[in-house]
Design a protein around this motif. Sequence first.
Motif, PDB file in Angstrom:
ATOM      1  N   GLY A  70      24.549   1.231   4.822  1.00  0.00           N
ATOM      2  CA  GLY A  70      24.914   2.617   4.601  1.00  0.00           C
ATOM      3  C   GLY A  70      23.840   3.588   5.065  1.00  0.00           C
ATOM      4  N   ASN A  71      24.038   4.832   4.669  1.00  0.00           N
ATOM      5  CA  ASN A  71      23.099   5.904   4.991  1.00  0.00           C
ATOM      6  C   ASN A  71      21.989   5.878   3.946  1.00  0.00           C
ATOM      7  OD1 ASN A  71      21.867   8.200   5.894  1.00  0.00           O
ATOM      8  ND2 ASN A  71      23.600   9.564   5.544  1.00  0.00           N
ATOM      9  N   THR A  72      21.085   4.921   4.125  1.00  0.00           N
ATOM     10  CA  THR A  72      20.103   4.588   3.095  1.00  0.00           C
ATOM     11  C   THR A  72      18.696   4.765   3.631  1.00  0.00           C
ATOM     12  OG1 THR A  72      21.591   3.009   2.027  1.00  0.00           O
ATOM     13  CG2 THR A  72      19.232   2.755   1.597  1.00  0.00           C
TER      14      THR A  72
ATOM     15  N   PHE B 122      18.409 -11.154  -2.772  1.00  0.00           N
ATOM     16  CA  PHE B 122      19.788 -10.966  -3.221  1.00  0.00           C
ATOM     17  C   PHE B 122      20.065  -9.563  -3.765  1.00  0.00           C
ATOM     18  CE2 PHE B 122      18.769 -15.507  -3.640  1.00  0.00           C
ATOM     19  CZ  PHE B 122      19.595 -15.991  -2.644  1.00  0.00           C
ATOM     20  N   ALA B 123      19.146  -8.637  -3.565  1.00  0.00           N
ATOM     21  CA  ALA B 123      19.457  -7.239  -3.883  1.00  0.00           C
ATOM     22  C   ALA B 123      20.490  -6.726  -2.885  1.00  0.00           C
ATOM     23  CB  ALA B 123      18.203  -6.390  -3.834  1.00  0.00           C
ATOM     24  N   ALA B 124      21.431  -5.913  -3.374  1.00  0.00           N
ATOM     25  CA  ALA B 124      22.458  -5.291  -2.534  1.00  0.00           C
ATOM     26  C   ALA B 124      22.306  -3.780  -2.673  1.00  0.00           C
ATOM     27  CB  ALA B 124      23.851  -5.739  -2.947  1.00  0.00           C
ATOM     28  N   VAL B 125      21.836  -3.154  -1.613  1.00  0.00           N
ATOM     29  CA  VAL B 125      21.398  -1.759  -1.676  1.00  0.00           C
ATOM     30  C   VAL B 125      22.178  -0.916  -0.662  1.00  0.00           C
ATOM     31  CG1 VAL B 125      19.415  -0.220  -1.354  1.00  0.00           C
ATOM     32  CG2 VAL B 125      19.093  -2.465  -2.426  1.00  0.00           C
ATOM     33  N   GLY B 126      22.775   0.176  -1.119  1.00  0.00           N
ATOM     34  CA  GLY B 126      23.414   1.118  -0.210  1.00  0.00           C
ATOM     35  C   GLY B 126      24.852   0.813   0.151  1.00  0.00           C
ATOM     36  N   HIS B 127      25.453  -0.170  -0.477  1.00  0.00           N
ATOM     37  CA  HIS B 127      26.840  -0.507  -0.187  1.00  0.00           C
ATOM     38  C   HIS B 127      27.801   0.431  -0.912  1.00  0.00           C
ATOM     39  CE1 HIS B 127      25.875  -4.219   2.000  1.00  0.00           C
ATOM     40  NE2 HIS B 127      24.869  -4.318   1.150  1.00  0.00           N
ATOM     41  N   GLN B 128      29.057   0.358  -0.572  1.00  0.00           N
ATOM     42  CA  GLN B 128      30.088   1.273  -1.068  1.00  0.00           C
ATOM     43  C   GLN B 128      30.043   1.402  -2.588  1.00  0.00           C
ATOM     44  OE1 GLN B 128      34.020   0.718   0.576  1.00  0.00           O
ATOM     45  NE2 GLN B 128      35.003   1.286  -1.350  1.00  0.00           N
ATOM     46  N   PRO B 129      30.132   2.635  -3.109  1.00  0.00           N
ATOM     47  CA  PRO B 129      30.108   2.837  -4.561  1.00  0.00           C
ATOM     48  C   PRO B 129      31.265   2.140  -5.268  1.00  0.00           C
ATOM     49  CG  PRO B 129      29.819   4.922  -3.400  1.00  0.00           C
ATOM     50  CD  PRO B 129      30.202   3.906  -2.377  1.00  0.00           C
ATOM     51  N   GLN B 130      31.046   1.791  -6.508  1.00  0.00           N
ATOM     52  CA  GLN B 130      32.095   1.200  -7.339  1.00  0.00           C
ATOM     53  C   GLN B 130      32.867   2.325  -8.027  1.00  0.00           C
ATOM     54  OE1 GLN B 130      30.365  -2.973  -8.835  1.00  0.00           O
ATOM     55  NE2 GLN B 130      29.051  -1.265  -9.392  1.00  0.00           N
ATOM     56  N   ASP B 131      33.540   3.116  -7.226  1.00  0.00           N
ATOM     57  CA  ASP B 131      34.258   4.297  -7.701  1.00  0.00           C
ATOM     58  C   ASP B 131      35.571   4.379  -6.936  1.00  0.00           C
ATOM     59  OD1 ASP B 131      35.212   6.780  -8.389  1.00  0.00           O
ATOM     60  OD2 ASP B 131      33.330   7.842  -8.025  1.00  0.00           O
ATOM     61  N   LEU B 132      36.694   4.317  -7.652  1.00  0.00           N
ATOM     62  CA  LEU B 132      37.996   4.338  -6.995  1.00  0.00           C
ATOM     63  C   LEU B 132      38.279   5.660  -6.293  1.00  0.00           C
ATOM     64  CD1 LEU B 132      40.152   2.521  -9.707  1.00  0.00           C
ATOM     65  CD2 LEU B 132      39.231   1.574  -7.578  1.00  0.00           C
ATOM     66  N   LYS B 133      37.520   6.703  -6.625  1.00  0.00           N
ATOM     67  CA  LYS B 133      37.703   8.005  -5.967  1.00  0.00           C
ATOM     68  C   LYS B 133      36.929   8.095  -4.655  1.00  0.00           C
ATOM     69  CE  LYS B 133      36.278  10.286  -9.557  1.00  0.00           C
ATOM     70  NZ  LYS B 133      36.081   9.135 -10.446  1.00  0.00           N
ATOM     71  N   TYR B 134      36.154   7.094  -4.345  1.00  0.00           N
ATOM     72  CA  TYR B 134      35.402   7.096  -3.085  1.00  0.00           C
ATOM     73  C   TYR B 134      36.348   6.761  -1.934  1.00  0.00           C
ATOM     74  CZ  TYR B 134      32.019   5.708   0.477  1.00  0.00           C
ATOM     75  OH  TYR B 134      31.296   5.596   1.636  1.00  0.00           O
ATOM     76  N   HIS B 135      36.296   7.577  -0.885  1.00  0.00           N
ATOM     77  CA  HIS B 135      37.205   7.393   0.247  1.00  0.00           C
ATOM     78  C   HIS B 135      36.449   7.352   1.572  1.00  0.00           C
ATOM     79  CE1 HIS B 135      40.617   7.781  -2.395  1.00  0.00           C
ATOM     80  NE2 HIS B 135      40.171   8.937  -2.830  1.00  0.00           N
ATOM     81  N   GLY B 136      35.278   6.781   1.538  1.00  0.00           N
ATOM     82  CA  GLY B 136      34.527   6.588   2.773  1.00  0.00           C
ATOM     83  C   GLY B 136      33.672   7.761   3.191  1.00  0.00           C
ATOM     84  N   GLU B 137      33.473   8.739   2.324  1.00  0.00           N
ATOM     85  CA  GLU B 137      32.647   9.879   2.688  1.00  0.00           C
ATOM     86  C   GLU B 137      31.217   9.429   3.019  1.00  0.00           C
ATOM     87  OE1 GLU B 137      33.303  10.159  -1.911  1.00  0.00           O
ATOM     88  OE2 GLU B 137      34.449   9.616  -0.118  1.00  0.00           O
TER      89      GLU B 137
ATOM     90  N   ASN C 297      24.007   1.945  -5.522  1.00  0.00           N
ATOM     91  CA  ASN C 297      25.072   2.519  -4.703  1.00  0.00           C
ATOM     92  C   ASN C 297      24.760   3.944  -4.279  1.00  0.00           C
ATOM     93  OD1 ASN C 297      27.545   0.916  -6.823  1.00  0.00           O
ATOM     94  ND2 ASN C 297      26.561   0.141  -4.984  1.00  0.00           N
ATOM     95  N   PRO C 298      25.268   4.369  -3.123  1.00  0.00           N
ATOM     96  CA  PRO C 298      25.099   5.763  -2.687  1.00  0.00           C
ATOM     97  C   PRO C 298      26.005   6.700  -3.474  1.00  0.00           C
ATOM     98  CG  PRO C 298      26.468   4.590  -1.126  1.00  0.00           C
ATOM     99  CD  PRO C 298      26.012   3.571  -2.134  1.00  0.00           C
ATOM    100  N   GLY C 299      25.902   8.001  -3.161  1.00  0.00           N
ATOM    101  CA  GLY C 299      26.662   9.006  -3.881  1.00  0.00           C
ATOM    102  C   GLY C 299      28.107   9.111  -3.451  1.00  0.00           C
ATOM    103  N   THR C 300      28.800  10.086  -4.029  1.00  0.00           N
ATOM    104  CA  THR C 300      30.203  10.366  -3.715  1.00  0.00           C
ATOM    105  C   THR C 300      30.385  11.874  -3.598  1.00  0.00           C
ATOM    106  OG1 THR C 300      30.919  10.603  -6.016  1.00  0.00           O
ATOM    107  CG2 THR C 300      30.906   8.364  -5.088  1.00  0.00           C
ATOM    108  N   GLU C 301      31.517  12.282  -3.045  1.00  0.00           N
ATOM    109  CA  GLU C 301      31.779  13.710  -2.880  1.00  0.00           C
ATOM    110  C   GLU C 301      31.956  14.422  -4.208  1.00  0.00           C
ATOM    111  OE1 GLU C 301      35.261  14.155  -0.552  1.00  0.00           O
ATOM    112  OE2 GLU C 301      36.596  13.120  -1.970  1.00  0.00           O
TER     113      GLU C 301
END
Length: 268
Positions: free
Chosen positions: A50-52, A63-78, A97-101
Amino acid sequence: MSAASIHPTAIVGNSARLGEGVKIGPYCIVGDRVVLGDGVELVSHVSIDGNTEVGAGTRIFPFAAVGHQPQDLKYHGEDSRLVIGERCTIRESVTINPGTENGGMVTKIGNDCLLMASSHVAHDAVLGNNVIMANYVGIAGHCQIGDNVIFGGTCVVHQFTRIGAHAFVGAQSMVDGDVIPYGMAVGNRAVLTGLNLVGLRRRKFDREAIHRLRAAYRMIFASEGTLRERVDDAAELFKADPLVQDVVRFIAAAERPVLLPRNGQLAE
């Protein structure tokens, strides 16, 4: 790329930006838009995408997972972001996880933070400097965590919650209300159990300042009158004291319930 040490088994995107002295260990995956500051080390098996942006001197363990898609059903790829500060330590199996709109489009972690194994920082959360999260701590979306906050193991924080600077949250706590600066919260559901006196003394706060803070704490969380009235009284009586004013401003800005002592107990 020439200034970085990259293990042959690692996969690094062609557009990733790597600072001086970066070390990327075995089986790491680094996405195209990732920026790693000077001296960042990915020990092994780290997946970062991601944009990290990761600040200088930060170490990320297997095994750290950094910057992948948020666990938010309202996230639409922003095109949201994740910004991690300098000299952080991110241990095994941490997820960030990164932010959301709906939350400002960015998740931020300050400098010199320690995120122990399997802890989680959700979308749009903002952590200050020198935050310590023990194993399995979960910070939900949109939370605001002040500087020098310490979390005991396996505690979780409800979304949109604020934890004030220098606060301490005890192990296995479920925090669903704001914790005042310098406060200590414990329990499921968590309640305010006093001031983080050990932390204040370790950080060399002035003895007289701690005494004034304790007096203000007793005033604010006494049983007489309303919370607003007691906060106003403390603000006036201790108007020259910066620690008390930190607490006053924090409570005044609350949009969610502020944690209170259980049944008026003022032990601190």
